[in-house]
Motif scaffolding. Structure first.
Motif, PDB file in Angstrom:
ATOM      1  N   ILE A 146      -4.926  -7.889  -6.972  1.00 43.15           N
ATOM      2  CA  ILE A 146      -4.372  -7.077  -5.881  1.00 43.15           C
ATOM      3  C   ILE A 146      -4.946  -5.662  -5.929  1.00 43.15           C
ATOM      4  CG2 ILE A 146      -2.240  -6.034  -5.009  1.00 43.15           C
ATOM      5  CD1 ILE A 146      -0.765  -8.540  -5.924  1.00 43.15           C
ATOM      6  N   ARG A 147      -5.097  -5.107  -7.141  1.00 42.03           N
ATOM      7  CA  ARG A 147      -5.668  -3.775  -7.279  1.00 42.03           C
ATOM      8  C   ARG A 147      -7.116  -3.737  -6.731  1.00 42.03           C
ATOM      9  NH1 ARG A 147      -4.499   0.383 -11.029  1.00 42.03           N
ATOM     10  NH2 ARG A 147      -3.267  -1.082 -12.292  1.00 42.03           N
ATOM     11  N   ASP A 148      -7.900  -4.759  -7.096  1.00 39.12           N
ATOM     12  CA  ASP A 148      -9.282  -4.818  -6.601  1.00 39.12           C
ATOM     13  C   ASP A 148      -9.332  -4.928  -5.081  1.00 39.12           C
ATOM     14  OD1 ASP A 148     -10.160  -4.656  -9.199  1.00 39.12           O
ATOM     15  OD2 ASP A 148     -10.427  -6.834  -9.432  1.00 39.12           O
ATOM     16  N   LEU A 149      -8.505  -5.808  -4.535  1.00 36.19           N
ATOM     17  CA  LEU A 149      -8.462  -5.968  -3.078  1.00 36.19           C
ATOM     18  C   LEU A 149      -8.038  -4.669  -2.404  1.00 36.19           C
ATOM     19  CD1 LEU A 149      -6.820  -9.517  -2.886  1.00 36.19           C
ATOM     20  CD2 LEU A 149      -9.192  -8.939  -2.317  1.00 36.19           C
ATOM     21  N   SER A 150      -7.073  -3.959  -3.041  1.00 37.76           N
ATOM     22  CA  SER A 150      -6.622  -2.686  -2.478  1.00 37.76           C
ATOM     23  C   SER A 150      -7.755  -1.673  -2.467  1.00 37.76           C
ATOM     24  CB  SER A 150      -5.441  -2.158  -3.299  1.00 37.76           C
ATOM     25  OG  SER A 150      -5.086  -0.855  -2.880  1.00 37.76           O
ATOM     26  N   ASP A 151      -8.508  -1.605  -3.569  1.00 38.26           N
ATOM     27  CA  ASP A 151      -9.628  -0.666  -3.624  1.00 38.26           C
ATOM     28  C   ASP A 151     -10.661  -0.985  -2.537  1.00 38.26           C
ATOM     29  OD1 ASP A 151      -8.433   0.605  -5.738  1.00 38.26           O
ATOM     30  OD2 ASP A 151      -9.611  -0.453  -7.276  1.00 38.26           O
TER      31      ASP A 151
END
Length: 509
Positions: free
Chosen positions: A127-132
């Motif tokens: 989720i963090r990667d997708l958010s970035d």
């Protein structure tokens, strides 16, 4: 120290080897203690399980809440981005920037909640990667819009890359929710199973306590009846058979000693586990309240995972079982108190003095005047001959008889209780007559027995009052008889010697 303990160890060993009432009661008490330990262990395990369940549910709810906040912040950032592209107003970028500024703290919190979870931690990183990536796409479109390249910025938005990233994040967050729901459902089933097991253990313990009370009562009744039979047998002996009297007296003394030892066990050892049962029942009740509060919280937040049977078990079955245990222990406590009363009275030394019987009985009648007034009844105390006897025993005897007469008045007619007396040779005869319910012919002897009552059982009592009265009358050298007809009233006839003669030891001579 060791030599001081040797006589005690020897006495204990002898006690355990010798069949007796005391050994039987100690065995029952040992079983009761093991039962209490089992109940205590069950309550402890149930409490720990409840605490772990509460912690897991709270942890899961926090993780779900933070993951949803992450998604909401990204949606806010998209809203600010699109507002700026449509209107070119910098105020929309403030919404965008505020949402982006909150994301690092949210991701830090979410990582802290899932760092030790091998299933959730990878999804949080995803989720963090997708958010970035999503923030990168938004930043490109905003940069193009700021430089006046609106067409290229719109092309970035219409390319759909941002939507794909957001959809993937929603999929990951939904997967986290499903995983947490699955865990909560599993833990709920385990908690329900543990609660049902605890309920079964405590119901079983309550039944065993009732059975234990019945066994102890039966043992006491058997021994007290043996004492009564021994006393009656002694009354029938010929006064000239001194050797036989001495043998029977020795047997009676041994029986009295055994009863006193048994009363000591009842007053100390049996009451201790009873108090523990009451305490552990309170702890179980508190644990049930904790479970009920947690179930209410789960029912409020995630009602679909709560089963109706679990709610019924926590809110109805457990309180009902606790009430059953409390009623049983209260009844056992009353029986113990009644038995101790008989035992203490048997050990007290009578004191002979001249008693003004009219004044004594009138005072007893005055003490229950509020009851007789409420029942539309009266107590008539005639002139009674004086007697030389033990005041406390006489007051208890007549107090019990008057209380019984008031208790069993017939509501359909005005109550009347008459206490009369006369002198006959070396005896004084007293009568306590009433126009109450009366006693059936077959129960005239039965009502003087321990734990036995006659007629409809709609009045409080344990069936010990008249047994106590007859025991006290006999200790004063007298007799008590009943003349009664069912539905027409009863008359208790008491005969005492004019003078109570005591030996140097304080016993009747």
């Amino acid at each position: 120290m060791a030599p001081a303990f040797r006589p005690r160890l020897s006495a204990l060993s002898q006690f355990l080897r010798t069949p007796s009432v005391g050994r039987t009661v100690v065995t029952l008490l040992s079983f009761a203690l093991v039962l209490l330990l089992l109940v205590n262990l069950t309550v402890f395990v149930m409490t720990r399980r409840t605490a772990a369940f509460n912690e897991t549910v709270d942890h899961a709810q926090q993780a779900r809440l933070v993951s949803q906040q992450v998604l909401n912040r990204l949606v806010d950032a998209e809203t600010g981005q699109r507002g700026f592209m449509l209107t070119a107003q910098p105020s929309y970028l403030a919404i965008h920037d505020e949402a982006i500024a909150a994301l690092p703290n949210l991701f830090s919190t979410l990582s802290g909640l899932t760092v030790a979870d091998p299933e959730l931690a990878p999804r949080v990183e995803r989720i963090r990667d997708l958010s970035d990536q999503r923030l990168g796409v938004m930043e490109r479109s905003i940069t193009l819009a700021r430089t006046g390249r609106i067409g290229e910025a719109v092309s970035v938005v219409r390319g759909g890359e941002g939507k794909v990233l957001m959809d993937q994040m929603r999929i990951e967050i939904a997967a986290i929710d499903r995983l947490q729901d699955s865990r909560i459902e599993r833990l709920t089933r385990e908690s329900e199973a543990a609660a049902n097991f605890t309920l079964a253990i405590n119901v079983f313990a309550g039944l065993l306590i009732v059975i234990l009370a019945g066994i102890v009562g039966w043992i006491v009744r058997r021994y007290l009846m043996d004492m009564r039979d021994a006393q009656m047998a002694m009354d029938r002996l010929n006064a000239g058979l001194e050797n036989q009297v001495r043998d029977r007296t020795a047997a009676l003394s041994r029986a009295n000693d055994e009863i006193q030892r048994f009363a000591y066990i009842v007053s100390h050892d049996l009451r201790a586990p009873l108090v523990n049962v009451m305490g552990y029942t309170s702890e179980l009740e508190q644990a049930g309240k904790v479970i009920d509060r947690q179930m209410t919280a789960v029912e409020t937040k995630v009602p679909e995972i709560v089963e109706r049977d679990a709610l019924v078990a926590v809110r109805e079955d457990v309180p009902e079982a606790i009430g059953f245990i409390r009623a049983s222990t209260a009844k056992m406590d009353r029986l113990i108190n009644a038995i101790l009363k008989l035992s203490r009275e048997g050990r007290r030394t009578p004191v002979s003095e001249t008693l003004p019987m009219t004044d004594i009985v009138q005072a007893i009648a005055d003490s229950v005047r509020h009851q007789t007034d409420a029942a539309d009844a009266e107590i008539v105390v005639e002139d009674l001959p004086s007697i030389q006897s033990d005041r406390l025993s006489i007051e208890q005897i007549f107090g019990n008889l008057v209380d019984n007469a008031v208790k069993y008045l017939e509501p359909s007619r005005p109550g009347r209780i008459v206490v009369s007396g006369e002198t006959a040779g070396d005896e004084v005869i007293y009568r306590v007559a009433d126009n109450g319910r009366g006693v059936s012919d077959r129960d005239h002897e039965r009502i003087f027995e321990l734990f036995r009552r006659s007629g409809k059982q709609d009045r409080p009592g344990e069936g010990l009052g008249l047994a106590f009265v007859r025991n006290s009358v006999r200790r004063l050298g007298g007799t008590i008889d009943l003349e009664s007809e069912l539905g027409k009233g009863s008359t208790f006839v008491l005969k005492f010697p004019k003078r109570l003669v005591l030996s140097e030891t304080g016993d009747l001579s």
